[in-house]
Design an enzyme around this catalytic site. Sequence first.
Site, short mmCIF file in Angstrom:
data_model
loop_
_atom_site.label_atom_id
_atom_site.label_comp_id
_atom_site.label_asym_id
_atom_site.label_seq_id
_atom_site.Cartn_x
_atom_site.Cartn_y
_atom_site.Cartn_z
N HIS A 193 0.84 -1.18 0.00
CA HIS A 193 0.00 0.00 0.00
C HIS A 193 0.88 1.23 0.00
CE1 HIS A 193 -3.11 2.88 1.07
NE2 HIS A 193 -3.97 1.99 0.63
N LEU A 228 -10.91 -3.66 0.62
CA LEU A 228 -9.79 -2.95 0.02
C LEU A 228 -8.84 -2.40 1.07
CD1 LEU A 228 -8.51 -1.90 -2.60
CD2 LEU A 228 -9.93 0.15 -2.37
N ASP A 229 -7.56 -2.82 0.98
CA ASP A 229 -6.47 -2.34 1.83
C ASP A 229 -6.72 -2.60 3.31
OD1 ASP A 229 -5.10 -1.38 -0.42
OD2 ASP A 229 -6.21 0.50 -0.37
N GLU A 230 -7.52 -3.62 3.62
CA GLU A 230 -7.81 -3.95 5.01
C GLU A 230 -7.30 -5.33 5.39
OE1 GLU A 230 -9.01 -1.87 7.15
OE2 GLU A 230 -9.65 -0.26 5.81
#
Length: 285
Positions: A193, A228-230
């Site tokens: 990320h 998303l991005d977790e």
Amino acid sequence: MTAPRFVLKLSCPDRAGIVHAVTGVLLQQGGNIITSHQHGDADHQRFFMRIEFEASADEAALQAAFAPLAGEFGMDWELVARARKTRVLLLVSKLGHCLNDLLFRVQTGHLPIEIPAIVSNHRDFYQLAASHNIPFHHFPLLGGTDAQKAAQEAKIREVIAENKIDLVVLARYMQILSPELCRDLSGRAINIHHSFLPSFKGAKPYHQAYERGVKLIGATAHYVTSDLDEGPIIEQEVARIDHSMPPEQLVGIGRDMECVALARAIQWHAEHRVLLNGNRTVVFR
């Protein structure tokens, strides 16, 4: 000549006697333990362990010997030959710093993986891939419709299957994977990320950080999930900054951190040091 080395990693509900039982099976198979790490999660009553050992038995025989114990203790487990390299598919878009860094680390022997293929939705890095003798697959997303995205993902799945891929790495791949592909790659896909989780998501995160006057910036390598991005975080890298640094300088610092965090996460995964613990990870460094 030393005996072949193997890695056993496992997690299971915590209870007395796990270590004794595991090491007993290895002893019965003529195993000699080189390193051993363990962790008990008191909050979830779950036990985690990684053992590297030598044994004259082959991998299939060791797996067969260990399977009954794994069933008895309800283990999620993996036993692999240490010499076997993880086969990694790299996905990339138009920013190549992570791709270039990973290729160099593999070329110089500093990252214990094999890269059978590179996939991109742009043509920018086909020459870089060719310089490392790695097949480059260009799967464009012209209009980005749902049907086109599904067709493109189908091609990615073919590359994964044909090359017997163990791990998919999103090396600044600026496309969102479908929930179905995320599910099928659970625990087998890593993303870097380009931001400071959990803050500054979306476009131009470094510019957002600059506007807020932050003093620390960072990058996060995590497993891919449909959220998303977790996904579960494997590694993070941070750097201290100050008011004199413009956004462009933060971007440069950020790219360096992205390379470092992603390379570490891939290495630890390839060395079977990462175990999933719900939304978290246990990393035996």
